[in-house]
Write an enzyme that holds these catalytic residues in place. Sequence first.
Site, PDB file in Angstrom:
ATOM      1  CE  LYS A   1      -3.857   2.025   2.640  1.00  0.00           C
ATOM      2  NZ  LYS A   1      -4.707   1.884   3.849  1.00  0.00           N
TER       3      LYS A   1
ATOM      4  CB  SER B   1      -8.083   3.541   2.729  1.00  0.00           C
ATOM      5  OG  SER B   1      -7.248   2.976   3.728  1.00  0.00           O
TER       6      SER B   1
ATOM      7  CB  SER C   1      -8.227   0.677   5.628  1.00  0.00           C
ATOM      8  OG  SER C   1      -8.977   1.844   5.488  1.00  0.00           O
TER       9      SER C   1
HETATM   10  N1  GLN Z   1     -13.267   3.753   6.261  1.00  0.00           N
HETATM   11  C1  GLN Z   1     -12.602   4.256   7.427  1.00  0.00           C
HETATM   12  C2  GLN Z   1     -12.296   5.715   7.246  1.00  0.00           C
HETATM   13  O1  GLN Z   1     -12.654   6.252   6.276  1.00  0.00           O
HETATM   14  C3  GLN Z   1     -11.391   3.450   7.735  1.00  0.00           C
HETATM   15  C4  GLN Z   1     -10.139   3.894   7.076  1.00  0.00           C
HETATM   16  C5  GLN Z   1      -8.931   3.093   7.457  1.00  0.00           C
HETATM   17  O2  GLN Z   1      -9.012   2.065   8.129  1.00  0.00           O
HETATM   18  N2  GLN Z   1      -7.759   3.596   7.081  1.00  0.00           N
HETATM   19  O3  GLN Z   1     -11.703   6.335   8.072  1.00  0.00           O
END
Ligand code: GLN
Length: 501
Positions: A79, A154, A178
């Site tokens: 990532k 994400s 994410s």
């Molecule tokens: N969907 C969550 C957010 O928008 C989680 C994001 C993540 O785990 N980096 O913050």
Amino acid sequence: MPAPDVQTTADIRAAMADGATAVEICSTYLARVAAENDAIHAFTHVAGEQALEDAAAVDASGQGRDAAFPLAGVPIAIKDNISTRGMPTTASSRILAGFVPPYDATVIERLRAAGAVIIGKTNCDEFAMGSTTEHSVSGPTRNPWDLSRVPGGSSGGSAAAVAARLSPIALGSDTGGSIRQPAAFCGIVGLKPTYGRVSRYGLLAFASSLDQIGPFALTVADVAVLLAAIAGPDPADATSSAEKVPSFPASLGEPVAHPTIGVPWKLLEDGVDADVSTAFTTAIDILRSQGATIVDVPLPHAVYAVPTYYVVAPAEASSNLARYDGVRFGFRAPAGPNRSDLDTMYNLTRDTGFGDEVKRRIMLGTYALSTGYYDAYYVKAQQVRTLIRRDYDTAFERVDAVAMPTTPTVAFGLGERSADPLRMYAGDVFTVSANLTGLPALSVPGGRDPSGLPVGLQFVGRAFDEATLLRLAANYERDAPCWREFPPTAALASGIPDPTS
Ligand code: GLN
């Protein structure tokens, strides 16, 4: 479509034992990326030459045939919010355009030492803020199961890369789901380790008390192999834990005898799509048929997890992202009319460098931390966080793990939710608690909806007890009918040869 071969790290290693070289394996995956990435946009940077050089070094070292190096010669996708020396690391943000870190994150150092071959950096929501990868400066990743749908986020690029067989394994980061949510949307396995299990050194911080790096793979066994490679204390991260790291792959051989699994049935009453509920009930039946006892666990404060998370995470983000000001890293806005005006440079850089979702979080967080609101929002959220943790502590007096769907819906259409942030945030209802409590949580393919889209089954475990989660999930995976299937658009279908045959 059943996969002719699952292509796990063990398959790759078996091929190497039969004479395939790391360079051949790497070339095959790079060819798949070349064939498929335009359609899926999983990778934002393909390492190409560098990856082939690294693979050649593995071949020269002999690690590829040494059982002490189970990842030697195995390609991996990273990532783009994890620092890689000599490779761009931008967190899919304009503000880090062109940034190449001078050092490797600890997880990357460990992977390189293990002989893994980094084949590229994957797309994500900007600074990991989002659930779809739509908040990426380079545009969204597409779900390999249906290119008109999001892969989740994400870490959507990493999940899509593994699901489409563009990389056998990948790393993501999980602050509120994410890793688990894109794993669920893409039909693969993803694990958020216990907070402190894996070093965060070199991870571009989003919310430091919630962030963890973790593995993606096609199988639970591969998640165990990858976790073993990256886990353990690190002097460079004071929040990394000295807790002993068990041999995760070896522990898979000992299934949990008669496990007790808690299900928060009340929490699942509202807002879960009927197809996800059906798949979940079927998954629970499979667990029961394997000898598990299923009990109800109340988790009364879990309904407050999303509002709590959306105070804590933006508060920490507003502080962490203050460092991107055009002075030290990446992008700097062209000087304004008054070249000596430093404030204008900061403002222009941040205004044009950050996307809308990141700005929204910075504003939410700054507000929650400001004088007069701090007690009402930030302190209150921290108190609720404690209550959520206590619910889990109480549950774990009776159960070995808590099970629930990873997400309330399957993957939705690109653009479908981007105009409605609250609806988007609501989709995090089942994932954020594990981050607020620090507990480990894993998503494993848990069936399909009637149109064939993957549904995720999530297990949450006791702190530092990833081994139980992996064992439960491996046991489930053996009897779950869908795990060997692969998406119709995958690289295998495009005629690029199987690197292990
Ligand atoms: N969907 C969550 C957010 O928008 C989680 C994001 C993540 O785990 N980096 O913050």
